[in-house]
Design an enzyme around this catalytic site. Structure first.
Site, PDB file in Angstrom:
ATOM      1  N   LYS A 381     -37.938   8.952  34.193  1.00 53.09           N
ATOM      2  CA  LYS A 381     -38.307   8.865  32.777  1.00 53.09           C
ATOM      3  C   LYS A 381     -39.040  10.124  32.346  1.00 53.09           C
ATOM      4  O   LYS A 381     -39.540  10.889  33.156  1.00 53.09           O
ATOM      5  CB  LYS A 381     -39.135   7.603  32.533  1.00 53.09           C
ATOM      6  CG  LYS A 381     -38.261   6.358  32.606  1.00 53.09           C
ATOM      7  CD  LYS A 381     -38.924   5.130  32.091  1.00 53.09           C
ATOM      8  CE  LYS A 381     -37.909   3.977  32.081  1.00 53.09           C
ATOM      9  NZ  LYS A 381     -38.544   2.696  31.774  1.00 53.09           N
ATOM     10  N   ARG A 415     -37.728  -0.397  39.990  1.00 55.81           N
ATOM     11  CA  ARG A 415     -36.396  -0.235  39.379  1.00 55.81           C
ATOM     12  C   ARG A 415     -36.069   1.259  39.392  1.00 55.81           C
ATOM     13  O   ARG A 415     -36.740   2.046  38.710  1.00 55.81           O
ATOM     14  CB  ARG A 415     -36.423  -0.785  37.938  1.00 55.81           C
ATOM     15  CG  ARG A 415     -35.083  -0.752  37.228  1.00 55.81           C
ATOM     16  CD  ARG A 415     -35.197  -1.346  35.825  1.00 55.81           C
ATOM     17  NE  ARG A 415     -33.908  -1.387  35.163  1.00 55.81           N
ATOM     18  CZ  ARG A 415     -33.387  -0.378  34.480  1.00 55.81           C
ATOM     19  NH1 ARG A 415     -34.054   0.752  34.334  1.00 55.81           N
ATOM     20  NH2 ARG A 415     -32.201  -0.506  33.904  1.00 55.81           N
TER      21      ARG A 415
HETATM   22  C1  9MG Z   1     -33.310  -1.568  30.991  1.00 60.07           C
HETATM   23  N1  9MG Z   1     -34.525  -0.849  31.358  1.00 60.07           N
HETATM   24  C2  9MG Z   1     -34.764   0.480  31.164  1.00 60.07           C
HETATM   25  N2  9MG Z   1     -35.982   0.785  31.617  1.00 60.07           N
HETATM   26  C3  9MG Z   1     -36.516  -0.366  32.098  1.00 60.07           C
HETATM   27  C4  9MG Z   1     -37.740  -0.705  32.689  1.00 60.07           C
HETATM   28  O1  9MG Z   1     -38.704   0.183  32.836  1.00 60.07           O
HETATM   29  N3  9MG Z   1     -37.933  -1.972  33.079  1.00 60.07           N
HETATM   30  C5  9MG Z   1     -36.979  -2.909  32.908  1.00 60.07           C
HETATM   31  N4  9MG Z   1     -37.240  -4.164  33.323  1.00 60.07           N
HETATM   32  N5  9MG Z   1     -35.791  -2.643  32.335  1.00 60.07           N
HETATM   33  C6  9MG Z   1     -35.571  -1.393  31.953  1.00 60.07           C
END
Ligand code: 9MG
Length: 436
Positions: A381, A415
């Site tokens: 990010k 994630r």
């Molecule tokens: C779909 N998506 C994009 N960034 C995300 C994040 O930080 N957390 C979750 N749960 N979904 C995300």
């Protein structure tokens, strides 16, 4: 503003919207983005002066600190006026010192893990603003015992939830970090390079399973700032072959969607988790998950993807996000979704500037007081770009650093785009933490 327009032109010359997640303003030209590096790459190709683009973009958003709560001593906290307390477990120890602190009663496990907290930061809203009091755990427990009934019960239950083990989530025990691999089946997928091609998405999923992903999060709608809305039919068309192909292969499948009908369809194709950036606030979402036996990720987002980066505001991001997620957990429970089916996610980059993201990450352990597992998504990010100056393609080291920091603050699920690299980093981090 002149500066912004110049940046807009740079981004616009590329004929694309900048694919980062921290656009900070929109103009008729497109996005003015916080992650400038994508524009830099394009300006290089177009013989524009990349150095002046760099200089411009670096001046865009200062890396300012978020407003800090006022520090006070615990004894100064006036019981009468403070409302809405939250505890942040801190003074975190690992290895033999953690065991010693736990044995002596000077520490408690963080969410049942081998990390032990020995200090508590109490954050409270008062009419004069948010205050923070830091105290050793024992002193904090003594102070709590002297508080009037309702406040005492509230603080004690937050302390208990912060320390007790998490129940398994979607069949996965949370006694070790879990890795969720990101699979975007969208034409504008900002990093994975799969586009909307199901065959490429399936191949990526297979490679992530081989690399050790516990969960695959499959999305058919982009939620980055300004992304075009996708129809339900199109989202279903993108997701069906990918979910059906990957569901039997071993990893738990999560569907990243905000639409109730898509949730229901994906669950019928074999998904077991709903990852909803709108925390099941959309029409029919709560009921759809409640009717199934699926688990859900409740993510915080301020605003809507199209506009969320235009001046996000918080009293204190960590407190506001915790309050929101607590309310969403309560809504889920009221709808019949048991808390063990939920994990919470602060939603880095979703209606947050860099300072908000950093404050949230710094106080991540506050979310353990909600009693659910915590999932974080920081992978590649633009906050990582802002801190390091790295382009999207160069952000793996920063992504690993932020993932390990999140683990050190108690996060249970990461994630990520880079499963193999994250898995190795997590294994080394766990070994080091256990060895001391
Ligand atoms: C779909 N998506 C994009 N960034 C995300 C994040 O930080 N957390 C979750 N749960 N979904 C995300």
């Amino acid at each position: 503003m002149a500066r912004n327009f110049e940046l807009a032109k740079i981004a616009n010359n590329s004929n694309e919207i900048c694919p980062c997640d921290d656009a900070i303003a929109t103009t008729r030209h497109g996005f003015i983005c916080d992650g400038f590096w994508e524009a830099r790459e394009r300006t290089r190709n177009r013989d524009l002066a990349s150095t002046s683009a760099l200089a411009l973009m670096q001046r865009m958003e200062p890396l300012s600190a978020a407003p800090a709560p006022t520090s006070i001593a615990l004894d100064q906290l006036d019981r009468g006026i403070a409302s809405a307390w939250r505890l942040r477990p801190t003074g975190l120890l690992t290895g033999s010192t953690a065991i010693a602190a736990s044995t002596s009663g000077d520490g408690l496990p963080l969410a049942g893990s081998a990390t032990v907290f020995t200090l508590v930061e109490l954050l409270a809203r008062t009419p004069g603003g948010i205050v923070a009091a830091l105290a050793p755990l024992r002193r904090f427990q003594n102070w709590t015992a002297q508080q009037p009934g309702a406040a005492r019960q509230d603080i004690e239950s937050q302390l208990r939830r912060s320390s007790e083990s998490r129940a398994p989530f979607a069949g996965l025990s949370l006694d070790r970090p879990r890795i969720m691999g990101i699979i975007n089946v969208t034409p504008d997928s900002f990093y994975t390079g799969t586009g909307a091609d199901p065959a490429k998405a399936i191949a990526l999923g297979q490679s992530m399973i081989e690399a050790g992903a516990d969960i695959l999060d499959i999305g058919g709608e982009s939620t980055r700032p300004g992304a075009a809305a996708v129809s339900e039919a199109e989202e279903l068309r993108r997701l069906e072959p990918v979910v059906r192909a990957l569901a039997p292969l071993g990893a738990v499948i999560s569907v990243d969607t905000r639409k109730a009908a898509v949730m229901a369809a994906a669950l019928s194709w074999g998904a077991r988790i709903v990852n909803d950036v709108a925390a099941l606030e959309g029409p029919g979402s709560l009921e759809t998950v409640a009717r199934s036996d699926a688990s859900a990720v409740l993510m915080h987002m301020q605003g809507e993807p199209a506009t969320m980066q235009q001046g996000p505001r918080y009293d204190l991001a960590s407190l506001d996000v915790a309050d929101y997620l607590e309310a969403r957990i309560a809504a889920c429970i009221a709808a019949g979704i048991a808390p063990h089916r939920l994990v919470v996610d602060p939603g880095f980059g979703f209606g947050k500037n860099v300072a908000h993201n950093l404050e949230l990450l710094g106080r991540l352990s506050l979310l353990q007081g909600l009693g659910c597992g915590v999932l974080v998504g920081l992978s590649r990010k633009s906050t990582i770009g802002r801190l390091s100056g790295a382009s999207l393609e160069e952000r793996l080291p920063g992504s690993l650093a932020s993932a390990l920091y999140a683990l050190s603050q108690g996060a249970q699920i990461l994630r990520v785009h880079d499963v193999a690299e994250t898995r190795q980093a997590v294994a080394v981090w766990r070994g080091i933490a256990a060895g001391a």
